[in-house]
Design a protein around this motif. Structure first.
Motif, short mmCIF file in Angstrom:
data_model
loop_
_atom_site.label_atom_id
_atom_site.label_comp_id
_atom_site.label_asym_id
_atom_site.label_seq_id
_atom_site.Cartn_x
_atom_site.Cartn_y
_atom_site.Cartn_z
N VAL A 1 -11.03 -4.85 21.63
CA VAL A 1 -12.14 -5.39 22.84
C VAL A 1 -13.00 -6.47 22.00
N LEU A 2 -13.37 -5.84 20.74
CA LEU A 2 -14.37 -6.73 19.75
C LEU A 2 -13.52 -7.79 19.39
N CYS A 3 -12.20 -7.83 19.50
CA CYS A 3 -11.41 -8.79 18.53
C CYS A 3 -11.43 -9.80 20.07
N GLY A 4 -11.28 -9.43 21.13
CA GLY A 4 -11.39 -10.22 22.32
C GLY A 4 -12.61 -11.23 22.22
N LEU A 5 -13.84 -10.42 22.04
CA LEU A 5 -15.10 -10.86 22.21
C LEU A 5 -15.16 -11.84 20.99
N PHE A 6 -15.01 -11.85 19.85
CA PHE A 6 -15.19 -12.74 18.85
C PHE A 6 -14.26 -13.88 19.09
N LEU B 1 -15.98 -16.18 21.55
CA LEU B 1 -17.14 -16.88 20.68
C LEU B 1 -16.38 -17.92 19.81
N ALA B 2 -15.22 -17.59 19.09
CA ALA B 2 -14.64 -18.71 18.37
C ALA B 2 -14.56 -20.04 19.22
N ALA B 3 -13.95 -19.49 20.50
CA ALA B 3 -13.62 -20.60 21.24
C ALA B 3 -14.66 -21.38 21.71
N LEU B 4 -15.79 -20.87 22.03
CA LEU B 4 -16.93 -21.55 22.31
C LEU B 4 -17.35 -22.69 21.12
N CYS B 5 -17.21 -22.03 19.78
CA CYS B 5 -17.82 -22.93 18.88
C CYS B 5 -16.80 -24.04 18.44
N ILE B 6 -15.46 -23.92 18.75
CA ILE B 6 -14.26 -25.10 18.60
C ILE B 6 -14.36 -26.15 19.82
N THR B 7 -15.02 -25.40 20.97
CA THR B 7 -15.03 -26.51 21.83
C THR B 7 -16.35 -27.28 21.63
N GLY B 8 -17.23 -26.75 21.27
CA GLY B 8 -18.58 -27.55 20.83
C GLY B 8 -18.20 -28.65 19.65
N ASP B 9 -17.36 -28.15 18.81
CA ASP B 9 -17.03 -29.01 17.73
C ASP B 9 -15.90 -30.13 18.02
N THR B 10 -15.10 -29.82 19.00
CA THR B 10 -14.00 -30.74 19.29
C THR B 10 -14.48 -31.53 20.61
N THR C 1 -13.24 -13.82 29.84
CA THR C 1 -11.95 -14.04 29.75
C THR C 1 -11.23 -13.17 28.48
N GLY C 2 -12.12 -13.58 27.43
CA GLY C 2 -11.80 -13.04 26.01
C GLY C 2 -11.74 -11.57 25.91
N LEU D 1 -15.46 -16.74 12.90
CA LEU D 1 -15.73 -15.84 13.92
C LEU D 1 -14.13 -15.27 14.33
N LEU D 2 -13.24 -15.89 14.14
CA LEU D 2 -11.72 -15.49 14.42
C LEU D 2 -11.46 -14.47 13.20
N ALA D 3 -11.89 -14.79 11.97
CA ALA D 3 -11.66 -13.80 10.92
C ALA D 3 -12.36 -12.41 11.22
N VAL D 4 -13.47 -12.63 11.76
CA VAL D 4 -14.00 -11.22 12.09
C VAL D 4 -13.35 -10.48 13.23
N ALA D 5 -12.96 -11.26 14.33
CA ALA D 5 -12.08 -10.64 15.30
C ALA D 5 -11.02 -9.90 14.87
N GLN D 6 -10.57 -10.64 14.00
CA GLN D 6 -9.01 -10.11 13.22
C GLN D 6 -9.46 -8.81 12.36
N THR D 7 -10.55 -8.96 11.57
CA THR D 7 -11.09 -7.62 10.86
C THR D 7 -11.05 -6.31 11.56
N TYR D 8 -11.74 -6.46 12.70
CA TYR D 8 -11.77 -5.39 13.50
C TYR D 8 -10.55 -4.53 14.16
N VAL D 9 -9.60 -5.40 14.13
CA VAL D 9 -8.34 -4.56 14.33
C VAL D 9 -7.64 -4.25 13.23
#
Length: 329
Positions: A228-233, A236-245, A116-117, A63-71
């Protein structure tokens, strides 16, 4: 329509035509090779459970790679994505703890985290596109600022996530792991975004911002939307890493920023903008995950693992670039 699209490449080699249309093909070949190598050194890595674990662990990076892609599409870059992940992570952890950790409070905390993102993305977009600051310098500064905010919200790592949160992320529903529902939902969202004019406009701005402006495109607004899309994704990446850790850590996203940039490049996108695909970035993130797994499976000593991982990523990157250049020559 089909004839119009293919006729310019009629005299080109088939490989060159494929790479022009699907620039992520070299990355896909590398991904397949890494899957085979992982399977050779650890046959259990090809089991359904291992694949589920791979997606669960590296979905945040995807998801973070997707975020970076849009910028990157617009010729920009965001060095603050990892810090946004850290900030959103601690915000939702603290809120869930304060609000009791029940079902509705968990959802409410996640919504606040997404907002926040988005706020971080808007701030980056206004400073870079609106105030015309250099993207690499401005986002480096905001990364420090966002990290400072994360440390203020949660100075010490270790606050656990509510059981309802991490049990959901790691759970199985109707025989399918929850993480695959997330992957399916993300795929639908990315499919919708790919069909929107915004993606084409971002690529046009990245290819030639002046030409895009002269054709009437709102270049500044398009670049802001990319952030804005970068902040959104990133959220979402943060939500996933929180679930994983299953915990809060104000520095959890520190190493992820450069990984996201590497995934974008591995996937065939040009950091100068104007060329690339989200699919390639997703493949690039999986390549990084499989390289990390392979380094472990071959029994690399712990003190050498970072060195070997870095060299392997560099080799994969060079291989992809050489294949692309050779086919396009």
């Amino acid at each position: 329509m089909q004839q119009t699209l293919t006729s310019p490449a009629a005299n080109a080699s088939p490989l060159k035509s494929v790479l022009q249309r699907f620039p992520f093909v070299p990355a896909l070949i590398i991904l397949i090779a890494l899957v085979a190598l992982n399977g050779f050194f650890q046959p259990r890595s090809l089991s359904f459970g291992s694949i589920t674990g791979l997606f669960s662990t590296y979905l945040a990076l995807m998801l973070l790679a997707v975020a970076q892609t849009y910028v990157v599409f617009s010729g920009d870059i965001d060095l603050s994505v990892g810090s946004i992940v850290s900030l959103v992570n601690v915000v939702i952890i603290v809120l869930m703890e304060k609000w009791g950790g029940g079902g509705l409070t968990v959802i409410a905390a996640c919504l606040v985290g997404i907002l926040t993102g988005l706020a971080c993305g808007v701030a980056n977009g206004i400073m870079i596109a609106g105030l015309r600051l250099q993207a690499i310098v401005a986002t480096f500064a905001t990364s420090i600022f966002f990290t400072g905010l994360a440390l203020y919200v949660l100075p010490v790592a270790g606050t656990p996530a509510p059981e309802a949160y991490w049990m959901t992320y790691g759970g199985t529903y109707f025989g399918i792991p929850f993480v695959f529902y997330v992957v399916a939902a993300v795929a639908i969202v990315l499919g919708v975004l790919a069909r929107m004019r915004l993606t084409t406009q971002m690529l046009a701005v990245g290819d030639d911002a002046m030409a895009a402006f002269q054709t009437g495109l709102p270049v500044t607004l398009i670049r802001i939307k990319g952030y804005v899309l970068c902040g959104l994704f990133s959220a979402l990446a943060a939500l996933c890493i929180t679930g994983d850790t299953a915990s809060g850590d104000p520095l959890v996203g520190g190493k992820m920023t450069l990984y996201s940039v590497a995934a974008v490049v591995l996937g065939g996108s040009a950091l100068s903008g104007g060329a690339g695909t989200v699919t390639g970035s997703l493949i690039g993130a999986l390549i990084i995950g499989l390289i990390n797994s392979l380094v472990f499976f071959v029994g690399t000593p712990s003190e050498w693992q970072n060195l070997v991982q870095g060299l392997a990523i560099l080799v994969a990157l060079m291989a992809g670039i050489l294949v692309s250049r050779g086919a396009r020559a």
